[in-house]
Every structure is written in structure tokens, then in C-alpha cells.
Write an enzyme that holds these catalytic residues in place. Structure first.
Site, short mmCIF file in Angstrom:
data_model
loop_
_atom_site.label_atom_id
_atom_site.label_comp_id
_atom_site.label_asym_id
_atom_site.label_seq_id
_atom_site.Cartn_x
_atom_site.Cartn_y
_atom_site.Cartn_z
N ARG A 66 4.18 -14.64 -3.31
CA ARG A 66 4.61 -15.15 -1.86
C ARG A 66 3.18 -15.69 -1.48
O ARG A 66 2.04 -15.71 -1.69
CB ARG A 66 4.83 -14.04 -1.05
N GLY A 68 0.79 -1.23 -0.02
CA GLY A 68 -0.09 -0.14 0.12
C GLY A 68 0.80 1.32 0.12
O GLY A 68 0.31 2.28 -0.10
N GLU A 112 -2.42 4.95 -13.34
CA GLU A 112 -3.63 4.00 -13.44
C GLU A 112 -4.78 5.14 -13.38
O GLU A 112 -4.61 5.96 -12.43
CB GLU A 112 -3.87 2.95 -12.41
N LYS A 113 -5.69 4.72 -13.98
CA LYS A 113 -7.16 5.69 -13.64
C LYS A 113 -7.59 5.38 -12.26
O LYS A 113 -7.51 3.99 -11.82
CB LYS A 113 -8.08 5.05 -14.87
P1 ADP Z 1 0.20 -2.65 -2.89
O1 ADP Z 1 1.02 -3.49 -3.94
O2 ADP Z 1 1.16 -1.56 -2.32
O3 ADP Z 1 -0.72 -3.17 -1.99
P2 ADP Z 1 -1.89 -2.31 -4.89
O4 ADP Z 1 -1.79 -1.83 -6.36
O5 ADP Z 1 -2.20 -3.86 -4.44
O6 ADP Z 1 -0.59 -1.84 -4.07
O7 ADP Z 1 -3.09 -1.48 -4.42
C1 ADP Z 1 -3.52 -1.46 -2.97
C2 ADP Z 1 -4.74 -0.84 -2.78
O8 ADP Z 1 -5.00 0.51 -3.28
C3 ADP Z 1 -5.96 -1.62 -3.56
O9 ADP Z 1 -6.57 -2.80 -2.91
C4 ADP Z 1 -6.94 -0.70 -3.71
O10 ADP Z 1 -7.90 -0.60 -2.52
C5 ADP Z 1 -6.34 0.55 -4.14
N1 ADP Z 1 -6.01 0.54 -5.41
C6 ADP Z 1 -5.01 0.35 -6.10
N2 ADP Z 1 -5.03 0.89 -7.53
C7 ADP Z 1 -6.42 1.54 -7.60
C8 ADP Z 1 -7.03 2.20 -8.64
N3 ADP Z 1 -6.62 2.16 -9.87
N4 ADP Z 1 -8.28 2.51 -8.32
C9 ADP Z 1 -8.67 2.83 -7.14
N5 ADP Z 1 -7.89 2.29 -6.02
C10 ADP Z 1 -6.89 1.38 -6.33
#
Ligand code: ADP
Length: 450
Positions: free
Chosen positions: A294, A167, A202-203
Site C-alpha cells: 500500500r 505492530g 523469528e529470532k
Molecule cells: P507489523 O506488520 O505488525 O508492523 P513488523 O514485522 O513490520 O510488524 O514489525 C514491526 C516492528 O517490530 C519492527 O519495526 C521492529 O521494530 C520489531 N520487530 C519485528 N521483527 C523483529 C525481530 N525479529 N527482532 C527484533 N525486532 C523486531
């Protein structure tokens, strides 16, 4: 075919204990490693052998590759399980194991590299026809490129670090000015947190659910999926409560999620256990988000609804055995919820280390507590604040909620602050009970009257 005689666990806390248990049930001896402040930790007691690998600082102990490889060599360990966090997604570590003729229980170094490069993984999925969140074609190298890409995608957008995780390193930007302001800071942040400044865009999708699919793949290239988990209850993009199945799943949605996950794993030539993360929007559109190479914190919810021990599968596959079941044999029973209980102030989420004077976990039918804590144990300030995963299994979601309410009430942890009161508030919230929430559920949660 014979499994391993002895496995070293390159981790601590609840996940080390969890892996030791799986090993012992498979008749495999275990070696724990620990930092000198972790001498009294449960994983050290439960393992057959334990080796101190250095002082508290991570770089000198749990992230110290030479010390861990030497510990495996000295103890004749044939394999290393990295757990999650620490070295689990470090391709160099997996390579160092292989070079030392020690089996790394996890995906291939190549899988880890691709999974760790989110922009690249997105690109691969897009090429395979898996829907991805609309965004930049690969990384955005300059502020101008970022502005151009964002204009095309439409605001709000989310700036993400290609090497990001947990996150961290994400920024939501609403307009050109904000993007211009945030671009360089986000780059700096990504560089200092992940050693890589690369960003992509990303959008930003509103009102989404985080839904992920557990996959398992063996050396013969066979891949199965174990259904989905809903991890939408998050604070600052970090998961706090997970459940399985996704309550608004339909057989059609599950089928599509499963097909995309298997296609994604196949595109990566994936081995061992992994997770394919998706966004599901309110119209049930699915978008690929990222791959986690993982075992994940939340794996028990899948284990409890399928009855499959994912860690044992990981060990068998690493030993060259095939997956022990077929896709059509996977059955989903009931509903499961996991609360991550942290040693933190439940209002402000500030760590609350210190001695646990009393620790009495709940029990009873359908209640599982994965923990390394005990009465008298000192929660150390150096490491993750997760002290227990409380997992319940009910015939349906309603029963699981009742069980979770009962189990949270029974759980006694004294001497430190924990997030149990926070979980009690969530579990009793009408929107949680109805299932009517998205990833923003916890925004302003503690300020809101419940
Ligand atoms: P990380 O690898 O840091 O956990 P993620 O890509 O898995 O990052 O994203 C973590 C959280 O962020 C997702 O579970 C979601 O809640 C939010 N998120 C990620 N990308 C988007 C997006 N494009 N639009 C809205 N929320 C997003």
C-alpha cells in the site's frame, strides 16, 4: 495516454485529502465517500462530489465493499484509490473493483495476498537469496513445533502472526516456559484480530533499526526504488517518527538495500507502489522483514528528498502508463523528518477526541503539513487518532531537526490533547540528535528524565 476522468477515494482523513490533491493536479475529478458522522470532514469538502456510504461503524461504511463499489458506479468513477488502512490491503476488495470494471489503484490482488501472508513472503525471499531474519521454515502449526523451532533458532524469539500488521500480534519470548505459556494466547489473539491463527517464529534481534525501501513498479515490469526510510522511533512496534535517508547509510548499504528491494518486488511480480521492510542490525547486516502492499503513512519523507510525487505515480501506473522517471534520475537531496501528531494524551497515549477550537499549522520553507484538521473540526472517537503529519526538509539532518523544533513550537492545536509535547521531547533528546538510537528508544521514555 489519457489518465482517469474521475477517481473515488475509499478513505478519509489526511490521506484522502492527500489523494484528492494529487488528482486535482492531474486534472482528475474526485469523489469522496464518508460515514454519516464524517459529513463535516475536509475530504468531503475538497472532493468534487461526495457520497454518504453508511453509519460510523467501519463495517457499514469505510469497510463496506458493496457500498463503496456502488458509490463508484453511481458516480461513474473509473478508478478507486484505497489510501492506507481500511480496505487498502484487502485482496477481496481489489478483486471486487476489477470484477466491476473499476481500476484498483494499487498492487494486484495476488501481491496483496502474498504481502498479507508474512510467513509466505519470508519463504519467497529466502528462496530468492534475500537474507531473512533466522526463523521457522514457514508457520509453526503446534506448540511442540514452535518449541522445536525456537530451540533451533535460540532464545529470545518473537512469535508473529502470519496475517499480522500494525505492530499487533507479536510477542517476544525469552525461554521455553514463556513460549509454552504464550503460544495459545498468541494464536487466539491472531485469530480474533486477523481472522487467522497462523503463527511463525523469528529470532528476536536486539539493537536494530527499522529501515524500509520505497519501490514503484509498472505494468512493463520495470521497478525503481526511491531509497530508504528509517522508522526506528516506535512505540509498541508502531512508528511515530520517520526520516530519510537513514543517517548511518553508506552508498554501499543503500545499494544493497535497493538491490534487495528490487529483487523482492521482482520475485512478487509487484505492481504499483509498495514498501519492502528490513531490519538493519548494528553491524549493518540487512534482513528482510515484510512487504507492505500500500501507500504508507510515511511516504512524504521520500517525496521530499526525491521530489517525486508517489501518489501521482500510482495513478499513472494504474492507468497503464510507465514510471515517469528512470532509476538513475532519482536524486536524494537533504534530509527529511516526519512526526505523526495524534489526538492523544502525550504522556499515556490515550485518545483525546473532541472539538479542535483552534488549529494553526506551521509553515515556511521546507515545512509540509498533511492534515484534514481545521479549527472547529470535531476529532471523532471512532477512527484513527492521527490528525496531522508534520514533515520538514533541511539541507542536512541537523537543519531538519532545527526546522522540526521550530515547526513544533509554532503548531497550535487547542481544544484537544495532542502528542506535540512528546515529539518536542524526542526531538530535543541527545540520543535522537546524535542518531544513536534503536527501536527501543521509546521504552520507558516518558518515565525517563529528559
Ligand atoms: P507489523 O506488520 O505488525 O508492523 P513488523 O514485522 O513490520 O510488524 O514489525 C514491526 C516492528 O517490530 C519492527 O519495526 C521492529 O521494530 C520489531 N520487530 C519485528 N521483527 C523483529 C525481530 N525479529 N527482532 C527484533 N525486532 C523486531
Amino acid at each position: 495516454m489519457r489518465l482517469f476522468k474521475r477517481i473515488l477515494i475509499a478513505n478519509r482523513g489526511e490521506i484522502a485529502v492527500r489523494i484528492i490533491r494529487a488528482c486535482h493536479e492531474l486534472g482528475i475529478e474526485t469523489v469522496a465517500v464518508y460515514s454519516d458522522v464524517d459529513r463535516d470532514s475536509l475530504h468531503v469538502r475538497l472532493a468534487d462530489e461526495a457520497i454518504c456510504i453508511g453509519p460510523a461503524e467501519l463495517s457499514q461504511s469505510y469497510l463496506n465493499i458493496p457500498a463503496i463499489i456502488s458509490a463508484a458506479e453511481i458516480t461513474d468513477s473509473e478508478a478507486i484509490h484505497p489510501g492506507y488502512g481500511f480496505l487498502a490491503e484487502d485482496a477481496h476488495f481489489a478483486e471486487a473493483c476489477i470484477a466491476s470494471k473499476i481500476t484498483f489503484i494499487g498492487p494486484t490482488p495476488e501481491n496483496i495476498r502474498t504481502g498479507g501472508d508474512k510467513a509466505k513472503a519470508r519463504h519467497i525471499m529466502k528462496k530468492k537469496g534475500i537474507p531473512v531474519v533466522p526463523g521457522s521454515d514457514g508457520p509453526v502449526e503446534t506448540e511442540e513445533e514452535a518449541l522445536r523451532a525456537a530451540k533451533k533458532i535460540g532464545y529470545p524469539v518473537i512469535l508473529k502472526a502470519s496475517a499480522g500488521g500494525g505492530g499487533k500480534g507479536m510477542r517476544i519470548v525469552n525461554n521455553e516456559d514463556e513460549l509454552a505459556q504464550q503460544y495459545h494466547t498468541a494464536q487466539q489473539e491472531a485469530l480474533s484480530a486477523f481472522g487467522n491463527a497462523e503463527l511463525y517464529i523469528e529470532k528476536y534481534l536486539p539493537e536494530i533499526r527499522h529501515v524500509e525501501v520505497q519501490i514503484i513498479a509498472d505494468d512493463s515490469g520495470r521497478i525503481v526504488h526511491l531509497g530508504e526510510r528509517d522508522c526506528s522511533i516506535q512505540r509498541r512496534h508502531q512508528k511515530l517518527i520517520e526520516e530519510a535517508p537513514f543517517i548511518f547509510s553508506t552508498s554501499r548499504l543503500r545499494k544493497r538495500l535497493g538491490e534487495y528491494a528490487i529483487k523482492a518486488a521482482s520475485a512478487l511480480k509487484y505492481r504499483n507502489a509498495g514498501t519492502i521492510e528490513f531490519i538493519v542490525d548494528k553491524d549493518k547486516n540487512i534482513y528482510f522483514m515484510e512487504v507492505n502492499t500500500r501507500i504508507q503513512v510515511e511516504h512524504p519523507v521520500t517525496e521530499m528528498i526525491t521530489g517525486i510525487d508517489i501518489i501521482k505515480e500510482q495513478i499513472r501506473i494504474a492507468a497503464g502508463q510507465p514510471i515517469s522517471f528512470k532509476q538513475k534520475e532519482v536524486r536524494f537531496t537533504g534530509h527529511c523528518i516526519e512526526c505523526r501528531i495524534n489526538a492523544e494524551d502525550p504522556e499515556r497515549f490515550i485518545p483525546s477526541p473532541g472539538r479542535i477550537t483552534m488549529f494553526i499549522p506551521p509553515g515556511g520553507q521546507g515545512v509540509r503539513v498533511d492534515t484534514a484538521a481545521y479549527s472547529g473540526w470535531n476529532v471523532l472517537p471512532y477512527y484513527d487518532s492521527l490528525i496531522a503529519k508534520l514533515v520538514v526538509h533541511g539541507g542536512d539532518r541537523e537543519e531538519a531537526i532545527v526546522k522540526m523544533r521550530r515547526a513544533l513550537r509554532e503548531f497550535i492545536i487547542e481544544g484537544i490533547k495532542t502528542t506535540i509535547p512528546f515529539h518536542q521531547k524526542v526531538i530535543n533528546h541527545p540520543d535522537f540528535i546524535s542518531g544513536n538510537f534503536n527501536t527501543h528508544f521509546l521504552d520507558n521514555f516518558n518515565e525517563a528524565s529528559v
